[in-house]
Scaffold this active site. Structure first.
Site, PDB file in Angstrom:
ATOM      1  N   ASP A  13      -4.915   0.879  -9.062  1.00 28.30           N
ATOM      2  CA  ASP A  13      -4.109   0.986  -7.835  1.00 28.30           C
ATOM      3  C   ASP A  13      -3.704  -0.441  -7.454  1.00 28.30           C
ATOM      4  O   ASP A  13      -4.220  -1.411  -8.009  1.00 28.30           O
ATOM      5  CB  ASP A  13      -4.964   1.612  -6.718  1.00 28.30           C
ATOM      6  CG  ASP A  13      -4.222   1.703  -5.393  1.00 28.30           C
ATOM      7  OD1 ASP A  13      -3.088   2.213  -5.369  1.00 28.30           O
ATOM      8  OD2 ASP A  13      -4.757   1.251  -4.364  1.00 28.30           O
ATOM      9  N   SER A  14      -2.797  -0.545  -6.478  1.00 26.01           N
ATOM     10  CA  SER A  14      -2.436  -1.867  -5.968  1.00 26.01           C
ATOM     11  C   SER A  14      -3.609  -2.525  -5.248  1.00 26.01           C
ATOM     12  O   SER A  14      -3.589  -3.729  -5.024  1.00 26.01           O
ATOM     13  CB  SER A  14      -1.273  -1.730  -4.984  1.00 26.01           C
ATOM     14  OG  SER A  14      -1.664  -0.897  -3.911  1.00 26.01           O
ATOM     15  N   HIS A  22      -4.221   5.239  -0.403  1.00 28.01           N
ATOM     16  CA  HIS A  22      -4.977   4.541   0.649  1.00 28.01           C
ATOM     17  C   HIS A  22      -5.293   5.473   1.826  1.00 28.01           C
ATOM     18  O   HIS A  22      -6.308   5.308   2.502  1.00 28.01           O
ATOM     19  CB  HIS A  22      -4.163   3.352   1.191  1.00 28.01           C
ATOM     20  CG  HIS A  22      -4.226   2.114   0.343  1.00 28.01           C
ATOM     21  ND1 HIS A  22      -3.544   1.989  -0.843  1.00 28.01           N
ATOM     22  CD2 HIS A  22      -4.877   0.932   0.521  1.00 28.01           C
ATOM     23  CE1 HIS A  22      -3.765   0.781  -1.355  1.00 28.01           C
ATOM     24  NE2 HIS A  22      -4.569   0.122  -0.554  1.00 28.01           N
ATOM     25  N   CYS A  31      -0.024   8.643  -0.369  1.00 29.77           N
ATOM     26  CA  CYS A  31      -0.457   7.286  -0.730  1.00 29.77           C
ATOM     27  C   CYS A  31      -1.968   7.343  -0.810  1.00 29.77           C
ATOM     28  O   CYS A  31      -2.620   7.880   0.105  1.00 29.77           O
ATOM     29  CB  CYS A  31      -0.017   6.289   0.335  1.00 29.77           C
ATOM     30  SG  CYS A  31      -0.770   4.649   0.160  1.00 29.77           S
ATOM     31  N   CYS A  63      -2.308   5.669  -7.814  1.00 34.71           N
ATOM     32  CA  CYS A  63      -1.413   5.036  -6.853  1.00 34.71           C
ATOM     33  C   CYS A  63      -0.102   5.814  -6.896  1.00 34.71           C
ATOM     34  O   CYS A  63       0.521   5.898  -7.963  1.00 34.71           O
ATOM     35  CB  CYS A  63      -1.203   3.585  -7.288  1.00 34.71           C
ATOM     36  SG  CYS A  63       0.010   2.679  -6.311  1.00 34.71           S
ATOM     37  N   GLU A 114      -6.736  -2.017   3.509  1.00 39.33           N
ATOM     38  CA  GLU A 114      -7.231  -3.092   2.623  1.00 39.33           C
ATOM     39  C   GLU A 114      -8.276  -3.948   3.341  1.00 39.33           C
ATOM     40  O   GLU A 114      -9.199  -4.451   2.725  1.00 39.33           O
ATOM     41  CB  GLU A 114      -6.066  -3.979   2.170  1.00 39.33           C
ATOM     42  CG  GLU A 114      -5.207  -3.366   1.074  1.00 39.33           C
ATOM     43  CD  GLU A 114      -5.927  -3.246  -0.272  1.00 39.33           C
ATOM     44  OE1 GLU A 114      -6.534  -4.241  -0.713  1.00 39.33           O
ATOM     45  OE2 GLU A 114      -5.881  -2.159  -0.874  1.00 39.33           O
TER      46      GLU A 114
END
Ligand code: DGL
Length: 275
Positions: A12-13, A188, A186, A75, A154
């Protein structure tokens, strides 16, 4: 050469793919996993398709060097921008990607109104348009990109008034339109499900696609004869292109379990090397 004992690569990012990892570890505890968070480049959402493709290619090469038997693009943004590209570049590799859960949402909505939260790149990609076209007939979708939300997650900031304000901006206008379902497009966002549920209330269903992605990984492993049949729990290795110590703190917060994270570098040819 793939062997059953080899790890699954997940990337993932940043830390978002940990929501998919969590579901995979629940369903497939014997599988070893190498997780890569590209925190040196997060967020991917506002980046160009070409850039995301190059990063995804570099990460795939790194995971293959670690002998991964299958790669989960955990992601939505990288799946939207790069999954097709990766399948073209690595035709012998098995990939599992994400797509916004428009299909289950369209099946369960009673009001015919569905909210979708995802990044700009995900909404721009052909994948989103195609799932809406294939599965969304008769349903009205309300999209929002939740600017800043990936950054909050994050940092491990799941509850603050700033995080709440981003979600309210997205969700309150959707509630006025009478949505009864919210798709988390997403990886996240599942980490803020408790906050989302407090905002939307009990009559709105929130769809986290992670469990169905984990089931898809299990099916694919089985179909290819790649399931790890060892009785002991699989190991987990974590890498970041950002700050390893910072990711260790957030990991504990998001997953409720600690772990050692190793840092890697991107070189100027977009190759990843251990730091
Ligand atoms: N976790 C991501 C996704 O599923 C990417 C967020 C970002 O880097 O913008 O879309």
């Amino acid at each position: 050469m793939n062997t059953k004992m080899n790890p699954i690569g997940v990337f993932d990012s940043g830390v978002g793919g940990l929501s998919v990892l969590r579901a995979m570890r629940e369903l497939l505890p014997n599988e070893s996993v190498i997780y890569f968070g590209d925190q040196g480049h997060v967020p991917y959402g506002p980046r160009s398709m070409e850039e995301i493709q190059k990063f995804s290619e570099g990460i795939t090469k790194f995971l293959l060097e670690q002998n991964c038997k299958l790669i989960v693009v955990a992601c939505n943004t990288a799946s939207a921008a790069a999954l097709k590209y990766l399948r073209g570049r690595f035709p012998d590799v098995q990939f599992v990607g994400m797509e916004p859960a428009v299909k289950p949402a369209a099946e369960i909505t009673k009001t015919g109104k569905v909210g979708v939260l995802a990044t700009p790149a995900t909404f721009q990609g052909a994948l989103y348009a195609s799932v809406v076209e294939r599965f969304g007939a008769g349903v009205e979708f309300f999209q929002h990109t939740c600017p800043g939300l990936v950054g909050q997650i994050e940092k491990g900031d799941l509850e603050s008034s700033a995080t709440r304000a981003i979600l309210e901006d997205a969700l309150l206008p959707m509630l006025e339109k009478n949505i009864d379902t919210v798709v988390l497009g997403c990886t996240h966002y599942p980490f803020v499900i408790p906050l989302i549920e407090r905002i939307v209330g009990g009559n709105v269903r929130v769809i986290d696609p992670a469990p169905s992605v984990a089931r898809q990984v299990g099916r694919l492993l089985e179909a290819r004869g790649m399931t790890n049949e060892a009785e002991k729990a699989g190991r987990l290795e974590l890498f970041t292109s950002g700050d390893a110590a910072a990711m260790e703190i957030v990991l504990l917060k998001l997953m409720g379990e600690g772990g050692k994270v190793r840092s890697v570098n991107w070189d100027d040819k977009l190759k990843i090397t251990l730091r």
